[in-house]
Design a protein around this motif. Structure first.
Motif, PDB file in Angstrom:
ATOM      1  N   MET A  36     -25.244   3.767  -1.305  1.00  0.00           N
ATOM      2  CA  MET A  36     -24.095   4.106  -2.146  1.00  0.00           C
ATOM      3  C   MET A  36     -22.891   4.485  -1.299  1.00  0.00           C
ATOM      4  SD  MET A  36     -22.872   4.267  -5.125  1.00  0.00           S
ATOM      5  CE  MET A  36     -24.375   4.071  -6.108  1.00  0.00           C
ATOM      6  N   VAL A  37     -23.116   5.264  -0.220  1.00  0.00           N
ATOM      7  CA  VAL A  37     -22.017   5.646   0.666  1.00  0.00           C
ATOM      8  C   VAL A  37     -21.373   4.412   1.280  1.00  0.00           C
ATOM      9  CG1 VAL A  37     -21.448   6.789   2.843  1.00  0.00           C
ATOM     10  CG2 VAL A  37     -22.897   7.946   1.179  1.00  0.00           C
ATOM     11  N   VAL A  38     -22.196   3.468   1.733  1.00  0.00           N
ATOM     12  CA  VAL A  38     -21.668   2.245   2.355  1.00  0.00           C
ATOM     13  C   VAL A  38     -20.844   1.436   1.347  1.00  0.00           C
ATOM     14  CG1 VAL A  38     -22.300   0.030   3.377  1.00  0.00           C
ATOM     15  CG2 VAL A  38     -23.491   2.107   4.090  1.00  0.00           C
ATOM     16  N   VAL A  39     -21.385   1.297   0.128  1.00  0.00           N
ATOM     17  CA  VAL A  39     -20.673   0.522  -0.903  1.00  0.00           C
ATOM     18  C   VAL A  39     -19.342   1.177  -1.272  1.00  0.00           C
ATOM     19  CG1 VAL A  39     -20.757  -0.247  -3.302  1.00  0.00           C
ATOM     20  CG2 VAL A  39     -22.762  -0.534  -1.842  1.00  0.00           C
ATOM     21  N   LEU A  88     -13.696   1.785  -1.765  1.00  0.00           N
ATOM     22  CA  LEU A  88     -12.576   2.717  -1.896  1.00  0.00           C
ATOM     23  C   LEU A  88     -11.854   3.007  -0.580  1.00  0.00           C
ATOM     24  CD1 LEU A  88     -14.198   5.304  -4.342  1.00  0.00           C
ATOM     25  CD2 LEU A  88     -12.769   3.324  -4.895  1.00  0.00           C
ATOM     26  N   GLY A  89     -12.574   2.828   0.533  1.00  0.00           N
ATOM     27  CA  GLY A  89     -11.952   3.122   1.819  1.00  0.00           C
ATOM     28  C   GLY A  89     -11.335   1.918   2.485  1.00  0.00           C
ATOM     29  N   LEU A  90     -11.679   0.731   2.020  1.00  0.00           N
ATOM     30  CA  LEU A  90     -11.168  -0.490   2.645  1.00  0.00           C
ATOM     31  C   LEU A  90     -10.520  -1.427   1.630  1.00  0.00           C
ATOM     32  CD1 LEU A  90     -10.875  -2.047   5.290  1.00  0.00           C
ATOM     33  CD2 LEU A  90     -13.094  -3.124   4.814  1.00  0.00           C
ATOM     34  N   ALA A  91     -11.294  -1.849   0.638  1.00  0.00           N
ATOM     35  CA  ALA A  91     -10.780  -2.838  -0.312  1.00  0.00           C
ATOM     36  C   ALA A  91      -9.605  -2.294  -1.132  1.00  0.00           C
ATOM     37  CB  ALA A  91     -11.907  -3.288  -1.242  1.00  0.00           C
ATOM     38  N   TYR A  92      -9.754  -1.085  -1.677  1.00  0.00           N
ATOM     39  CA  TYR A  92      -8.693  -0.514  -2.519  1.00  0.00           C
ATOM     40  C   TYR A  92      -7.395  -0.276  -1.734  1.00  0.00           C
ATOM     41  CZ  TYR A  92      -6.212   2.702  -5.590  1.00  0.00           C
ATOM     42  OH  TYR A  92      -5.247   3.305  -6.356  1.00  0.00           O
ATOM     43  N   PRO A  93      -7.425   0.379  -0.554  1.00  0.00           N
ATOM     44  CA  PRO A  93      -6.177   0.550   0.205  1.00  0.00           C
ATOM     45  C   PRO A  93      -5.518  -0.769   0.569  1.00  0.00           C
ATOM     46  CG  PRO A  93      -7.863   2.036   1.037  1.00  0.00           C
ATOM     47  CD  PRO A  93      -8.540   1.098   0.094  1.00  0.00           C
ATOM     48  N   LEU A  94      -6.328  -1.783   0.934  1.00  0.00           N
ATOM     49  CA  LEU A  94      -5.754  -3.084   1.267  1.00  0.00           C
ATOM     50  C   LEU A  94      -5.088  -3.710   0.041  1.00  0.00           C
ATOM     51  CD1 LEU A  94      -8.474  -4.587   3.639  1.00  0.00           C
ATOM     52  CD2 LEU A  94      -6.191  -3.765   4.251  1.00  0.00           C
ATOM     53  N   ALA A  95      -5.720  -3.553  -1.116  1.00  0.00           N
ATOM     54  CA  ALA A  95      -5.146  -4.109  -2.344  1.00  0.00           C
ATOM     55  C   ALA A  95      -3.825  -3.422  -2.679  1.00  0.00           C
ATOM     56  CB  ALA A  95      -6.132  -3.951  -3.499  1.00  0.00           C
ATOM     57  N   MET A  96      -3.779  -2.092  -2.550  1.00  0.00           N
ATOM     58  CA  MET A  96      -2.543  -1.369  -2.835  1.00  0.00           C
ATOM     59  C   MET A  96      -1.444  -1.718  -1.833  1.00  0.00           C
ATOM     60  SD  MET A  96      -2.972   0.372  -5.576  1.00  0.00           S
ATOM     61  CE  MET A  96      -3.857  -1.129  -6.090  1.00  0.00           C
ATOM     62  N   THR A  97      -1.824  -1.920  -0.571  1.00  0.00           N
ATOM     63  CA  THR A  97      -0.848  -2.327   0.438  1.00  0.00           C
ATOM     64  C   THR A  97      -0.270  -3.690   0.109  1.00  0.00           C
ATOM     65  OG1 THR A  97      -2.000  -1.050   2.144  1.00  0.00           O
ATOM     66  CG2 THR A  97      -0.496  -2.768   2.892  1.00  0.00           C
ATOM     67  N   ALA A  98      -1.133  -4.586  -0.373  1.00  0.00           N
ATOM     68  CA  ALA A  98      -0.666  -5.930  -0.751  1.00  0.00           C
ATOM     69  C   ALA A  98       0.287  -5.856  -1.942  1.00  0.00           C
ATOM     70  CB  ALA A  98      -1.866  -6.820  -1.078  1.00  0.00           C
ATOM     71  N   VAL A  99      -0.059  -5.036  -2.926  1.00  0.00           N
ATOM     72  CA  VAL A  99       0.807  -4.896  -4.106  1.00  0.00           C
ATOM     73  C   VAL A  99       2.160  -4.319  -3.704  1.00  0.00           C
ATOM     74  CG1 VAL A  99       1.107  -3.639  -6.283  1.00  0.00           C
ATOM     75  CG2 VAL A  99      -1.096  -4.677  -5.741  1.00  0.00           C
ATOM     76  N   ALA A 100       2.162  -3.411  -2.729  1.00  0.00           N
ATOM     77  CA  ALA A 100       3.401  -2.763  -2.301  1.00  0.00           C
ATOM     78  C   ALA A 100       4.360  -3.738  -1.627  1.00  0.00           C
ATOM     79  CB  ALA A 100       3.086  -1.617  -1.347  1.00  0.00           C
ATOM     80  N   GLN A 101       3.875  -4.899  -1.227  1.00  0.00           N
ATOM     81  CA  GLN A 101       4.745  -5.890  -0.592  1.00  0.00           C
ATOM     82  C   GLN A 101       5.431  -6.791  -1.600  1.00  0.00           C
ATOM     83  OE1 GLN A 101       5.036  -5.212   2.649  1.00  0.00           O
ATOM     84  NE2 GLN A 101       3.456  -3.685   2.177  1.00  0.00           N
ATOM     85  N   VAL A 102       5.095  -6.633  -2.874  1.00  0.00           N
ATOM     86  CA  VAL A 102       5.711  -7.459  -3.915  1.00  0.00           C
ATOM     87  C   VAL A 102       7.208  -7.161  -3.966  1.00  0.00           C
ATOM     88  CG1 VAL A 102       5.799  -7.911  -6.403  1.00  0.00           C
ATOM     89  CG2 VAL A 102       3.592  -7.586  -5.265  1.00  0.00           C
ATOM     90  N   PRO A 103       8.067  -8.177  -4.034  1.00  0.00           N
ATOM     91  CA  PRO A 103       9.510  -7.936  -4.137  1.00  0.00           C
ATOM     92  C   PRO A 103       9.829  -7.005  -5.307  1.00  0.00           C
ATOM     93  CG  PRO A 103       9.072 -10.258  -3.716  1.00  0.00           C
ATOM     94  CD  PRO A 103       7.741  -9.614  -3.971  1.00  0.00           C
ATOM     95  N   GLY A 104      10.677  -6.018  -5.036  1.00  0.00           N
ATOM     96  CA  GLY A 104      11.017  -5.037  -6.055  1.00  0.00           C
ATOM     97  C   GLY A 104      10.240  -3.744  -5.894  1.00  0.00           C
ATOM     98  N   LEU A 105       9.080  -3.804  -5.226  1.00  0.00           N
ATOM     99  CA  LEU A 105       8.266  -2.612  -4.996  1.00  0.00           C
ATOM    100  C   LEU A 105       8.264  -2.182  -3.531  1.00  0.00           C
ATOM    101  CD1 LEU A 105       5.078  -3.344  -7.159  1.00  0.00           C
ATOM    102  CD2 LEU A 105       7.068  -1.948  -7.761  1.00  0.00           C
TER     103      LEU A 105
END
Length: 300
Positions: free
Chosen positions: A20-23, A28-45
Motif C-alpha cells: 500500500m505504501v508503494v502504491v 500521490l508522490g509521483l503521478a499526482y504532482p506530475l499531473a498538476m505540474t502538467a496542468v499548470a503549464q496550460v496557457p492561462g494558468l
C-alpha cells in the motif's frame, strides 16, 4: 500450498502494508504532482502557477502581483513618485512568512508612553496609529487629515478624568493621556478643570477614560484603508478613493497629466467580486510597475 500461505499472519499484514505504501507513494508522490505540474503549464494558468510574478521596468522579477510592497525610501519615508499602499502589520511590512493583523480593537485608545532612556519602550494604541497615519498621509497629499477622536498632532484625543466619587461626580483632575509632557494638551480645560499633559510612567488607572470626538468631519479626506492594515497584512490593493487622493501628487512628480494617471488607475482597478462582493480596488504594485514602464522618473 504456496509460500505466502505458510507465512505467519503478521508477516502477511506487513507485506500488504508495504504494498500500500508503494502504491500510494507512486500515485500521490509521483503521478499526482506530475499531473498538476502538467496542468499548470496550460496557457492561462502558467502565470498564476508561477506565483503571479510581477515584471519590473527593467524586465526583472519584482515580486508578486498578489502581495503588497512598501514604497518607502531607506529612512522609511514615502517615495513621492509612487502610489502608497495601505499599512501592513505583517512583519516589517508585507512579509509573506509573517502574515498577520495588528489584533487591536476599538477599545485600544490609550497609549503606553515611552519612558526617557527607553527607545523601545511604549506602545501606540490603535487609535493613535490611525491618527498618526492620517496626519502623515495628509502632510504628503496636502489635504486636511483631521478625523474624529484625533488631536491636531496625530494622537488619540483621549482624556483621563479623575472624579470625586471614582467613576462619577465632579471632575477633579484631567490628563491628556496620549500627549506626553511637555506637549501642549489638545484642550485647555474640561468641565472647568485645566487639562494636563501626561507624564510617562505615571499611574492614571483610576481615571475615567474619555475619548473626545472634536469637530472633525464625519467623512475624513483621508480614507480608512489609508490608515488601517488588512487582516493578512499582504493585500496589494487600495480603494479607488485613496488612489484618487494620490493622483495629483503622482502626476506632479512624474510630469504627467492627471487624466493620464487616472487612465492607468482605471486599468489596474478590479471590480467587485462576482459583481456584487466588496468594493472596486486598485492594485498598487501593478500600477506602480506600469508607471515605471510608461513614465519613468529620471535619476530614480
Amino acid at each position: 500450498m504456496n509460500f505466502l500461505s505458510r507465512m505467519p499472519s503478521w508477516v502477511g499484514h506487513h507485506v500488504a502494508a508495504i504494498r500500500m505504501v508503494v502504491v500510494l507513494t507512486l500515485l500521490l508522490g509521483l503521478a499526482y504532482p506530475l499531473a498538476m505540474t502538467a496542468v499548470a503549464q496550460v496557457p492561462g494558468l502558467h502565470h498564476r502557477a508561477q506565483g503571479s510574478q510581477l515584471t519590473g521596468a527593467d524586465g526583472k522579477k519584482a515580486g508578486s502581483e498578489l502581495i503588497g510592497q512598501s514604497f518607502l525610501d531607506k529612512k522609511g519615508r514615502p517615495i513621492p513618485y509612487y502610489f502608497q499602499a495601505r499599512p501592513s502589520n505583517a512583519g516589517d511590512g508585507y512579509d509573506g512568512s509573517a502574515s498577520a493583523a495588528g489584533n487591536l480593537g476599538p477599545e485600544s485608545t490609550v497609549d503606553v508612553l515611552p519612558t526617557k532612556g527607553g527607545p523601545d519602550s511604549g506602545a501606540q494604541s490603535l487609535l493613535t496609529q490611525v491618527c498618526s497615519r492620517s496626519k502623515a498621509v495628509a502632510d504628503l497629499e496636502h489635504v486636511d487629515g483631521s478625523r474624529p477622536f484625533c488631536t491636531h498632532d496625530g494622537v488619540g484625543a483621549v482624556l483621563g478624568v479623575f472624579r470625586a466619587d471614582g467613576t462619577s461626580g465632579r471632575a477633579t483632575r484631567v490628563i491628556s493621556l496620549n500627549q506626553a509632557c511637555p506637549a501642549k494638551p489638545f484642550r485647555t480645560s474640561y468641565e472647568g478643570v485645566a487639562v494636563e499633559c501626561a507624564k510617562p510612567g505615571a499611574d492614571y488607572s483610576k481615571a475615567v477614560t474619555t475619548p473626545v470626538r472634536g469637530n472633525a468631519p464625519a467623512h475624513p479626506k483621508v480614507p480608512a484603508n489609508a490608515v488601517t492594515a488588512s487582516a493578512s497584512g499582504l493585500d496589494p490593493q487600495i480603494s479607488t478613493a485613496y488612489a484618487k487622493l494620490q493622483t495629483p501628487r503622482i502626476a506632479r512628480e512624474r510630469g504627467m497629466s492627471e487624466a493620464a494617471v487616472r487612465d492607468l488607475v482605471d486599468e489596474y482597478t478590479d471590480g467587485r467580486g462576482l459583481g456584487v462582493l466588496g468594493e472596486p480596488a486598485v492594485n498598487v504594485v501593478m500600477l506602480n510597475a506600469a508607471l515605471d514602464r510608461a513614465h519613468p522618473v529620471k535619476g530614480a
